[in-house]
Design an enzyme around this catalytic site. Structure first.
Site, short mmCIF file in Angstrom:
data_model
loop_
_atom_site.label_atom_id
_atom_site.label_comp_id
_atom_site.label_asym_id
_atom_site.label_seq_id
_atom_site.Cartn_x
_atom_site.Cartn_y
_atom_site.Cartn_z
N HIS A 264 0.83 -1.22 0.00
CA HIS A 264 0.00 0.00 0.00
C HIS A 264 0.85 1.25 0.00
O HIS A 264 0.36 2.33 0.27
CB HIS A 264 -0.96 -0.01 1.21
CG HIS A 264 -2.07 -1.02 1.05
ND1 HIS A 264 -2.88 -1.41 2.09
CD2 HIS A 264 -2.47 -1.75 -0.02
CE1 HIS A 264 -3.75 -2.31 1.65
NE2 HIS A 264 -3.51 -2.54 0.38
N CYS B 227 4.79 12.05 -8.34
CA CYS B 227 3.94 12.77 -9.29
C CYS B 227 2.67 11.97 -9.55
O CYS B 227 2.72 10.75 -9.75
CB CYS B 227 4.70 12.99 -10.61
SG CYS B 227 3.66 13.63 -11.92
N CYS C 291 4.14 19.19 -9.72
CA CYS C 291 5.35 18.40 -10.00
C CYS C 291 6.39 19.31 -10.68
O CYS C 291 6.08 19.98 -11.67
CB CYS C 291 5.01 17.23 -10.93
SG CYS C 291 6.44 16.33 -11.53
N1 APR Z 1 -1.75 -7.24 17.65
C1 APR Z 1 -2.28 -7.91 16.59
N2 APR Z 1 -3.43 -7.55 15.99
C2 APR Z 1 -4.08 -6.48 16.50
C3 APR Z 1 -3.60 -5.74 17.61
C4 APR Z 1 -2.38 -6.18 18.19
N3 APR Z 1 -1.85 -5.55 19.25
N4 APR Z 1 -4.48 -4.72 17.86
C5 APR Z 1 -5.46 -4.84 16.93
N5 APR Z 1 -5.23 -5.89 16.13
C6 APR Z 1 -6.03 -6.37 15.00
C7 APR Z 1 -7.50 -6.07 15.08
O1 APR Z 1 -8.19 -7.10 15.76
C8 APR Z 1 -7.89 -6.02 13.58
O2 APR Z 1 -8.29 -7.31 13.14
O3 APR Z 1 -5.55 -5.67 13.86
C9 APR Z 1 -6.59 -5.62 12.88
C10 APR Z 1 -6.61 -4.22 12.30
O4 APR Z 1 -7.55 -4.22 11.26
P1 APR Z 1 -7.73 -2.88 10.40
O5 APR Z 1 -7.85 -1.71 11.31
O6 APR Z 1 -8.83 -3.15 9.42
O7 APR Z 1 -6.35 -2.69 9.63
P2 APR Z 1 -5.84 -3.46 8.34
O8 APR Z 1 -6.36 -4.86 8.30
O9 APR Z 1 -4.38 -3.27 8.27
O10 APR Z 1 -6.53 -2.60 7.15
C11 APR Z 1 -6.21 -2.98 5.82
O11 APR Z 1 -7.38 -1.03 5.01
O12 APR Z 1 -7.78 1.19 5.36
C12 APR Z 1 -7.10 0.29 4.58
O13 APR Z 1 -5.11 0.67 3.43
C13 APR Z 1 -5.63 0.53 4.72
O14 APR Z 1 -3.86 -1.07 4.84
C14 APR Z 1 -5.13 -0.74 5.37
C15 APR Z 1 -6.17 -1.75 4.96
#
Ligand code: APR
Length: 251
Positions: free
Chosen positions: A123, A131, A151
């Protein structure tokens, strides 16, 4: 965390030649960086991602997207990698004769700062600008760059070098991530809700290819039922304990 699972997983790490660690925002939670979807603290529960993190939002109001991402960048710059990132860097350093590839959805650059390499940032990163027309211009994002600018090469808008909602992932980076996922002997998924595709498909493809999948998350996810191990634990706690278990096995 069941000690039996930890011992089995440590043995699998020691036997593996190609290890993938696929990470999401939960890995950086212990650094004080909010995740996107966790309860009241989730970033998308406070602001509309379409307004502050989508390509339509950027073309509609570049300054709005730039300023929201800049405040996230400032938080990332103030904080640092946590024990989970450091345990992964130690795991990589101890993996002589193995290939450990990090594939991350995170844009904070913490894996690289902790010492992991290679890191496939599917990502992109909040530390670089490019740019909009991909003419070739790119630059580090210094916090002094507080608003969008043209740019210097072609005059098109300059924007953070990360994947906004509605944009395609970098084909080369994702192809490398897919290849690593399909050829791994062991695939860790840590701190992700598997909400956003195509990145969220990587562990599913790995599982279909017969790669053992280990999920680390305090909460169950859509992958929990198919993972070989679904460990209800925080990332820092798990990877620190895993490193100690590997050392104990090696004697
Ligand atoms: N250790 C492990 N997992 C954890 C912890 C921790 N300490 N704290 C929270 N989590 C878990 C939560 O339970 C959840 O399932 O991390 C996850 C975070 O999920 P999201 O907030 O949805 O993040 P992510 O999965 O990385 O999102 C994917 O969505 O918004 C877009 O581009 C953005 O890369 C991101 C993508």
């Amino acid at each position: 965390m069941q000690s039996g699972s930890l011992d089995s997983i440590a043995s699998m790490v020691r036997a593996a030649k190609e290890i993938v660690v696929f990470s999401g925002a939960g890995l950086s939670a212990d650094s004080g960086i909010p995740t996107f979807r966790d309860g009241a603290t989730g970033l998308w529960n406070k602001v509309d991602p379409d307004e502050v993190a989508s390509i339509e939002g950027f073309l509609r109001n570049p300054a709005r997207v730039w300023s929201w991402l800049l405040q996230l960048k400032k938080l990332v710059d103030e904080r640092q990698p946590n024990a989970g990132h450091q345990a992964l860097a130690r795991l990589q350093a101890s993996c002589r004769g193995k290939q450990l590839t990090v594939i991350t959805q995170n844009i904070d650059g913490y894996h690289s700062r902790a010492g992991n390499a290679p890191v496939l940032e599917v990502h992109g990163t909040i530390h670089r600008l490019r740019c909009q027309q991909r003419c070739g211009f790119s630059a580090n994002w210094e916090e002094s760059a507080v608003e969008p600018y043209p740019c210097p090469r072609c005059g098109a808008p300059v924007r953070p070098d990360l994947v906004l909602f509605g944009e395609m992932l970098d084909e080369e980076v994702f192809a490398a991530a897919e290849m690593r996922s399909l050829t791994a002997d062991l695939f860790f998924c840590v701190g992700t809700s598997f909400t956003v595709q195509p990145a969220a498909l990587l562990p599913v493809w790995a599982k279909r290819a017969g790669v053992p999948v280990v999920e680390i998350n305090p909460h169950p996810t859509s992958l929990s039922a198919v993972a070989d191990y679904s460990i209800r634990s925080g990332a820092s706690e798990f990877f620190t304990a895993l490193g100690a278990q590997i050392e104990a096995q090696q004697g």
